[in-house]
Design a protein around this motif. Structure first.
Motif, mmCIF file in Angstrom:
data_model
loop_
_atom_site.group_PDB
_atom_site.id
_atom_site.type_symbol
_atom_site.label_atom_id
_atom_site.label_comp_id
_atom_site.label_asym_id
_atom_site.label_seq_id
_atom_site.Cartn_x
_atom_site.Cartn_y
_atom_site.Cartn_z
ATOM 1 N N GLU A 28 0.845 -1.184 0.000
ATOM 2 C CA GLU A 28 0.000 0.000 0.000
ATOM 3 C C GLU A 28 0.885 1.241 0.000
ATOM 4 N N VAL A 29 0.603 2.152 -0.927
ATOM 5 C CA VAL A 29 1.338 3.419 -0.916
ATOM 6 C C VAL A 29 0.334 4.559 -0.913
ATOM 7 N N VAL A 30 0.796 5.707 -0.488
ATOM 8 C CA VAL A 30 -0.067 6.889 -0.521
ATOM 9 C C VAL A 30 0.461 7.802 -1.613
ATOM 10 N N TYR A 31 -0.415 8.078 -2.569
ATOM 11 C CA TYR A 31 -0.005 8.966 -3.655
ATOM 12 C C TYR A 31 -1.059 10.055 -3.785
ATOM 13 N N ASN A 32 -0.613 11.282 -3.710
ATOM 14 C CA ASN A 32 -1.548 12.420 -3.754
ATOM 15 C C ASN A 32 -2.634 12.279 -2.703
ATOM 16 N N TYR B 264 30.111 -4.376 -1.959
ATOM 17 C CA TYR B 264 28.869 -3.713 -2.323
ATOM 18 C C TYR B 264 27.961 -4.728 -2.987
ATOM 19 N N LEU B 265 26.760 -4.867 -2.477
ATOM 20 C CA LEU B 265 25.808 -5.807 -3.065
ATOM 21 C C LEU B 265 24.589 -5.046 -3.543
ATOM 22 N N ASN B 266 24.107 -5.402 -4.714
ATOM 23 C CA ASN B 266 22.867 -4.822 -5.218
ATOM 24 C C ASN B 266 21.763 -5.852 -5.146
ATOM 25 N N TYR B 267 20.670 -5.519 -4.464
ATOM 26 C CA TYR B 267 19.484 -6.376 -4.492
ATOM 27 C C TYR B 267 18.549 -5.792 -5.543
ATOM 28 N N ASN B 268 18.416 -6.485 -6.660
ATOM 29 C CA ASN B 268 17.506 -5.985 -7.691
ATOM 30 C C ASN B 268 16.167 -6.701 -7.543
ATOM 31 N N ILE B 269 15.151 -5.903 -7.310
ATOM 32 C CA ILE B 269 13.829 -6.489 -7.079
ATOM 33 C C ILE B 269 12.933 -6.150 -8.257
ATOM 34 N N GLU B 270 12.246 -7.132 -8.741
ATOM 35 C CA GLU B 270 11.341 -6.887 -9.841
ATOM 36 C C GLU B 270 9.970 -7.425 -9.463
ATOM 37 N N ALA B 271 8.976 -6.548 -9.482
ATOM 38 C CA ALA B 271 7.628 -6.999 -9.133
ATOM 39 C C ALA B 271 6.684 -6.646 -10.255
ATOM 40 N N GLU C 73 7.996 1.492 -5.832
ATOM 41 C CA GLU C 73 9.422 1.145 -5.794
ATOM 42 C C GLU C 73 10.101 1.780 -4.600
ATOM 43 N N LYS C 74 9.776 3.050 -4.387
ATOM 44 C CA LYS C 74 10.414 3.764 -3.282
ATOM 45 C C LYS C 74 10.049 3.104 -1.959
ATOM 46 N N LYS C 75 8.772 2.698 -1.876
ATOM 47 C CA LYS C 75 8.335 2.061 -0.634
ATOM 48 C C LYS C 75 9.100 0.745 -0.422
ATOM 49 N N ILE C 76 9.234 -0.022 -1.510
ATOM 50 C CA ILE C 76 9.947 -1.294 -1.386
ATOM 51 C C ILE C 76 11.384 -1.044 -0.949
ATOM 52 N N GLU C 77 12.013 -0.065 -1.597
ATOM 53 C CA GLU C 77 13.410 0.202 -1.275
ATOM 54 C C GLU C 77 13.571 0.671 0.168
ATOM 55 N N ASP C 78 12.693 1.577 0.568
ATOM 56 C CA ASP C 78 12.798 2.096 1.935
ATOM 57 C C ASP C 78 12.616 1.000 2.969
ATOM 58 N N VAL D 259 27.841 -3.498 2.134
ATOM 59 C CA VAL D 259 26.910 -2.416 1.860
ATOM 60 C C VAL D 259 25.866 -2.945 0.893
ATOM 61 N N ILE D 260 24.615 -2.904 1.303
ATOM 62 C CA ILE D 260 23.561 -3.463 0.464
ATOM 63 C C ILE D 260 22.694 -2.345 -0.060
ATOM 64 N N LYS D 261 22.525 -2.329 -1.366
ATOM 65 C CA LYS D 261 21.663 -1.333 -1.980
ATOM 66 C C LYS D 261 20.489 -2.061 -2.622
ATOM 67 N N VAL D 262 19.296 -1.548 -2.406
ATOM 68 C CA VAL D 262 18.114 -2.219 -2.967
ATOM 69 C C VAL D 262 17.578 -1.370 -4.106
ATOM 70 N N THR D 263 17.416 -1.991 -5.259
ATOM 71 C CA THR D 263 16.838 -1.298 -6.407
ATOM 72 C C THR D 263 15.590 -2.057 -6.805
ATOM 73 N N ALA D 264 14.469 -1.357 -6.832
ATOM 74 C CA ALA D 264 13.221 -2.053 -7.163
ATOM 75 C C ALA D 264 12.743 -1.612 -8.528
ATOM 76 N N LYS D 265 12.092 -2.494 -9.202
ATOM 77 C CA LYS D 265 11.497 -2.169 -10.499
ATOM 78 C C LYS D 265 10.088 -2.744 -10.465
ATOM 79 N N VAL D 266 9.111 -1.872 -10.537
ATOM 80 C CA VAL D 266 7.727 -2.329 -10.414
ATOM 81 C C VAL D 266 7.013 -2.108 -11.733
#
Lengths: 379, 369, 529
Positions: free
Chosen positions: A246-250, A276-283, A310-315, A363-370
């Motif tokens: 669930e996200v809040v938009y506007n 450095y590790l990248n977690y690439n998430i695709e939903a 995506e931002k919510k997933i990453e956060d 260091v883990i960085k999460v990148t999401a792609k929705v």
């Protein structure tokens, strides 16, 4: 003729066996099918002798009542003894029927067991060694005492065990439920040297709730994840399938339902002793809920909502990673798994002091792609 | 039309070898492989398999010098009657120990999973006596029962084992090929027993009409074994991970216990697979028992081997009851078999072939005799 | 019948080498001897008549009333000799060999004639239904093929009804049966060798084969085995079957039995040998394999996938009828872990209060079912169905209601029964039924392991078993690729180019015409363009 004599010998032997035999025969109605087991450490008051360590609770169906009318058709009972297997055999001293554990679906661990390394290890060994238990039963941690679970009277189900197992099997549709079989539990404890994330089950009066998870380090409970964190844990360990975000938009709260959720790890670089590790998430999924009167079928808007998700997933992910790194100081989110499998040479160098390395140098960085593919029936 | 009773076809030869090699040790194979080489456990099997292809080639080479004769017969030609008989008796003793070991090991598995209170004696004796019935039918029946049981065993087994695909995580097989070569080589002797049974080709080729036609079936059967063992190891490691698997006594059974077929009559498959596995153990014992009795008949110089079968059963039964515990049984196995198997698969054929070449023995002399 | 009688006389002559009794030249003496030999046989007709101007030519016609055709005798013997001979006075009217020749070659308008000079032959001919004509002052007698007894017509075989296929079936008359087969094989290489078996019954036994397809060793073996039979009488082909089969202890039939001439013809084309026996509508076919017992002639008349599905069902049915009750016993009493929890719980609920162990329960139900089946078989059809209702419905329901057996057990027994009826061969299904009981006991002692041991024992037995030198389990135990085309799956006919390798020689059966058909189609469409 010799063949005939041989046949006769075999036949004669079979007859002898027939007369003496049937060693293992137990008629099906003489068995008591134990469908769930709860394990607690014994309270002082329950001790019969001072060595008693465990309280085991069991639930079995009352087969006569299965087909009759509404209401639960099971009975619960418990034993107190020094070890798991002795508890199981103690049941034979109290019941006319023989307990059968081949159909046990659930095993509940009380919180106090999880806090005691020695007790937990003894139990796990006893259960993995016993041939009747099937490793595909589900494991749970119960805050408080596991025997509380057996006091629940489910609203709709006649039996307790299929009810709880049914909730776990919903994990394909909601990412907040963690699914853990006993064999996965053993494998994870083995691979993580005592680290484990185990679903938390909270019993209430007429229902139970799978709500978050317990986190173990070195065979000891060190904390809990709440249900949102449990979902994030599923995301990060690539166990999530379906679920909602669930996200809040506007100022409009929007619900995104994902049908597939894929996490991939890569290691882009290694600098200054840091990995450095990248977690690439695709939903992938659809919008399930927006606001009456507003159209959502608009590419730009959908893209913006995707960014928001995506931002919510990453956060959320980064919050949980931080919690594991700083609070729990244990890597149960797949980095170790990745390093040992895909960077074996690098992993060899850090294997001995991995926990410290994880908290300090990974260091883990999460990148999401929705991808929002659909929006439901109305525009 | 009323066919000759003493020959087997190339296809039957291949199946006899496959069914003899696959037996109760397939249950523990994945654990052994993983404890030797971790995730690379399957490599040892592949390398060992390739070595065994060469061993098989040597065996056929040796047999084709003496077509229509088994090792029990031509060893007496190559190294003289008495040494040949001694070699054959060693072979027989080894095979009897193998049968006793397999019987006992399988009985332990059965007692663990299926029949808990049934006396060991009953399980073992009933199995060996059923084997005896077919062994007394001679080589033709031994070959035919192998051929009959091969599809009955493997088709359901392969179907069932593929139902485990959802629980497998093939990333568990990583890292791949990270084991140093030296460690791989030193691990191979530990795995030699998994191909134990191939040495029976030394006998069974002799029952073929033309040993030259043994090349294709035997190489194919070794390739099948490599494929089968690799598959078991890969699946078990993928399901459990290399670390956990080393702690399990019978990883294959545990793997099958994880499989469930939702919505079907059968929920858990371990009982089904274990009862199917009776077939492989049965064929192993049958092929081996036949050769054991055949060897003894050759040492004793008789043509019939039927009369030796029942006395052998008593010896096997006695031997199989000797180990007190499963630990002792496996210790025995690890002491005896690596050396015996290596000797009979590699050393004996090569040495005999060398001596035969040096003495220039072969078909021509045979015919002039 | 001429050929037939000659053959027989050859055999008898050998037997009678020492005490051969030549007919007397005196008719009265012959009559006396015959009457002495056939004393107290009141169904024998002695018809004495005189022919010639002076009525000096005496004839005696002897036959058994009811076994010879009176019409034929009236027309071709009495009428021609008594009436025609009077109209055209014979030139050589003296009794003796001349008269004999005249009558033998000119006087009798019957198709089957043979002459004998031996009383034993004459007696035998009378006993098998021929008529014998004695002529005064010659020792020779004429045997007239006048067999004609009341016989059943060709009708549809009851035991092997088909949906598609010819409707004719064998009858009790040997000659009709051989004709039915020969009508399907118009080949001079179809051979029929006739033997007479039985020291008292002298039953005709015909061995049919196609010369260049059947293996000579097989034929030799069949003749050898039949010639070893030394018995007083062969009542039915079952006698022959039991006397020549390989293993009398085996529960499996090693010779297949059929009422259908089309099946016999098809088997002959496969290189098998058929044994037809007089007085029996059942032909024996050797060698038989387990696979061939699962085949029905219909498999080849229907399209290939229909046949394959039916074959598969039959194999499944046989396996079910063998192991289903045993597996039920093993699973419920030994390994309930195999079944899903819900099923196990409902099974346990169904068995609450049943006083017997599963083994005994299954045994009671199976035995009850066998009783019902046997009772239904022996009764006339209308009452038989009543037995089905009483047994199946009333006893089944009552037993469940009384709490003696569980409903699941009734279902298991019913499925087993239906399965055992789907096996096309009756004696095979009886064999399976026997084995089912032993497997049930094994399952009751050792659970699934016991079933496996039992199955292995059966497999070992099957593998050891041979039918006339052919492994009973072929083609499953002797790898020949083309033989697998007619096993569980029956491939399309055009692919079945070869006869079974184990049985036949001269193996090419047909050429694949599929490409020809396709080419014609191709050309046709090309023409249109």
């Amino acid at each position: 003729m010799k063949a005939i004599n041989c046949l006769r010998a075999v036949a004669a032997m079979l007859c002898v066996m027939l007369l003496a035999g049937c060693w293992d025969k137990i008629e099906i109605e003489d068995r008591l099918f134990v469908l769930s087991i709860g394990i607690d450490s014994a309270e002082e008051a329950e001790h019969q002798i001072s060595e008693d360590k465990y309280t085991l609770s069991f639930v079995s169906p009352v087969v006569d009542q299965i087909k009759e009318g509404p209401g639960p058709a099971f009975r619960t009972y418990k034993t107190v003894n020094r070890s798991v297997i002795m508890s199981l055999s103690q049941l034979l001293e109290r019941f006319s029927k023989k307990q059968f554990f081949g159909h046990t679906r659930n095993i509940f661990f009380g919180e106090d067991i999880m806090k005691d390394e020695k007790l937990l290890k003894e139990i796990l060994d006893g259960i993995s060694r016993y041939h009747e238990f099937h490793n595909s039963m589900y494991a749970y941690i119960v805050p408080g005492r596991a025997e509380e679970v057996f006091k629940v009277k489910p609203m709709y189900d006649k039996l307790l065990a299929p009810y709880i197992a049914g909730i776990i099997e919903n994990s394909d549709y909601t990412s907040k439920v963690i699914k853990l079989t006993f064999s996965d539990m053993i494998i994870m404890l083995e691979n993580q040297k005592g680290g484990l994330v185990i679903p938390k089950l909270v019993p209430e009066k007429e229902e139970v709730k799978i709500n978050g998870a317990g986190v173990l380090k070195d065979y000891k409970l060190i904390g809990y994840l709440d249900d949102q964190e449990a979902a994030v844990y599923n995301w990060l360990t690539n166990k999530a399938k379906g679920g909602t975000i669930e996200v809040v938009y506007n100022d409009i709260s929007t619900v995104f339902r994902h049908y597939t959720f894929i996490r991939k790890i890569e290691m882009p670089k290694m600098e200054g002793g840091k990995i450095y590790l990248n977690y690439n998430i695709e939903a992938e999924g659809s919008i399930e809920e927006y606001m009456m009167g507003k159209e959502i079928l608009d590419n730009v808007l959908l893209n913006k909502i995707s960014r928001e998700v995506e931002k919510k997933i990453e956060d959320e992910s980064e919050k949980l990673i931080k919690k594991f790194r700083q609070e729990f100081k244990v890597d149960l989110i797949g980095a170790k798994d990745y390093l040992s499998k895909y960077q074996p040479k690098l992993y060899k160098t850090i294997e001995n002091d991995y926990e410290k390395f994880f908290t300090d140098n990974i260091v883990i960085k999460v990148t999401a792609k929705v991808n929002i593919r659909r929006v439901g029936l109305i525009k | 039309m009323i066919r000759n009773n003493d020959t087997i076809s190339p296809y039957q030869l291949a199946i006899i070898i496959i069914m003899t090699v696959i037996s109760v040790e397939a249950f523990s194979l994945a654990g052994d492989a993983a404890s030797a080489l971790g995730t690379d456990g399957w490599i040892a099997i592949v390398i060992l398999g390739i070595i065994n292809i060469f061993a098989v080639l040597f065996m056929i080479k040796l047999n084709s010098i003496f077509p229509g004769k088994t090792i029990a017969e031509y060893s007496q030609i190559i190294i003289g009657t008495i040494p040949g008989k001694i070699l054959t008796s060693f072979f027989a003793v080894y095979l009897i120990i193998v049968i006793a070991y397999v019987t006992r090991a399988f009985t332990e598995v059965i007692k663990m999973f299926l029949l808990f209170r049934t006396p060991t004696e009953v399980i073992m004796l009933s199995l060996i006596l059923v084997c005896t019935y077919i062994v007394r039918g001679g080589i033709e029946c031994v070959a035919r029962i192998n051929e009959l049981l091969f599809p009955i065993l493997f088709i359901p087994f392969l179907i069932i084992i593929l139902f485990g695909l959802p629980i497998m995580d093939f990333s568990n097989l990583r890292p791949v090929l990270q084991t140093p070569a030296g460690k791989v080589l030193t691990s191979i002797p530990r795995m030699i027993f998994s191909f134990g049974g191939i040495e029976l080709a030394l006998y069974y080729i002799g029952f073929m009409k033309e040993p030259k036609r043994a090349y294709k079936p035997l190489i194919l059967s070794v390739l099948f074994l490599i494929f089968f063992f690799t598959m078991i190891i890969v699946f078990c490691i993928a399901a459990f991970g290399a670390k956990t698997i080393t702690k399990i006594i019978w990883p294959l059974v545990s793997y099958i216990r994880l499989i469930s077929l939702p919505g079907v009559f059968i929920d858990r498959l371990d009982g089904v697979i274990l009862s199917l596995w009776v077939l492989t153990v049965f064929t192993t014992i049958v092929s081996t028992l036949f050769i054991a009795s055949y060897s003894i008949s050759k040492v004793a110089g008789t043509n019939e081997n039927k009369q030796f079968v029942l006395p052998l059963v008593i010896i096997i039964y006695y031997l199989a009851l000797q180990p007190v515990s499963i630990a002792e049984l496996y210790e025995w196995g690890s002491i005896i078999f690596p050396y015996a198997v290596a000797a009979f698969i590699y050393a004996v054929p090569v040495v005999l072939l060398l001596i035969a070449k040096l003495r220039k023995l072969g078909v021509k002399q045979n015919e002039s005799n | 019948m001429g050929f037939f009688s000659k053959k027989k006389s050859g055999n008898v002559k050998k037997e009678k080498e020492m005490g051969k009794l030549i007919n007397s030249r005196n008719l009265d003496e012959n009559t006396r001897r015959l009457k002495e030999r056939l004393k107290d046989c009141d169904d024998i007709v002695y018809k004495e008549f005189r022919v010639g101007e002076k009525q000096n030519l005496r004839f005696l016609l002897v036959y058994i009333d009811g076994m010879s055709s009176r019409d034929l005798l009236n027309v071709s013997v009495l009428n021609s000799l008594m009436v025609h001979a009077r109209e055209v006075p014979p030139e050589a009217t003296e009794p003796g060999d001349e008269l004999f020749k005249l009558v033998r070659y000119g006087g009798l308008p019957a198709s089957e004639l043979a002459d004998k000079d031996n009383l034993e032959d004459a007696v035998l001919a009378i006993l098998i239904g021929d008529a014998v004509l004695f002529i005064d002052s010659t020792e020779k007698c004429i045997i007239i093929g006048a067999k004609g007894w009341p016989m059943r017509g060709v009708s549809e075989p009851n035991t092997e009804a088909l949906i598609r296929g010819p409707r004719d079936g064998f009858t009790e008359t040997f000659r009709i049966n051989t004709a039915l087969v020969r009508r399907r094989i118009r080949d001079s290489r179809l051979k029929l060798k006739q033997l007479s078996v039985g020291k008292r019954s002298f039953t005709d036994v015909g061995i049919m084969y196609i010369e260049d397809i059947a293996e000579p060793e097989l034929l030799e073996e069949v003749f050898r085995r039949i010639n070893t039979i030394d018995i007083d009488a062969i009542i039915e082909s079952g006698y022959i079957e039991q006397l020549i089969e390989d293993n009398y202890l085996s529960p499996f039939p090693q010779i297949s039995v059929t009422e259908r001439p089309d099946e016999v013809a098809a088997s002959l084309y496969e290189g098998r040998v058929a044994i037809l026996v007089d007085n029996s509508p059942f032909a024996l076919i050797v060698p038989t394999t387990l696979n061939s017992l699962f085949q029905s002639p219909e498999d080849y008349y229907d399209r290939w996938y229909v046949a394959s599905i039916l074959r598969f069902i039959r194999y499944m049915a046989s396996i079910l009828s063998l192991v289903l009750p045993a597996s039920y016993i093993a699973v419920t009493s030994f390994h309930p872990g195999i079944l899903p929890a819900k099923l196990v719980i409902s099974m346990a609920a169904a068995r609450q209060g049943i006083p017997f162990p599963v083994l005994i329960e299954a045994f009671i139900m199976e035995v009850t079912f066998e009783l019902l089946r046997e009772a239904g078989l022996r009764l006339p059809v209308p009452i038989g169905s009543a037995i089905g209702i009483v047994g199946g419905i009333v006893i089944g329901t009552a037993a469940v209601d009384a709490g003696i057996v569980s409903p699941i057990m009734v279902i298991i027994v019913a499925i087993t029964a239906i399965s055992s009826f789907s096996i096309p061969n009756y004696s095979l299904s009886v064999g399976f039924r026997m084995l089912r009981f032993s497997l049930m006991f094994l399952a009751g002692i050792l659970g699934l392991y016991g079933i496996m041991l039992g199955v292995l024992l059966i497999a070992s037995h099957l593998v050891k078993l041979k039918s006339f030198g052919i492994p009973y389990m072929s083609p499953y135990v002797s790898f020949v690729g083309s033989d697998y085309k007619d096993t569980v799956v029956r491939v399309p006919i055009f692919l079945m180019g070869k006869r079974p390798a184990q049985i036949a020689r001269n193996r090419i059966r047909l050429k694949n015409n599929r490409n020809l058909i396709n080419r014609l189609e191709q050309e046709g469409s090309d023409d249109k363009e």
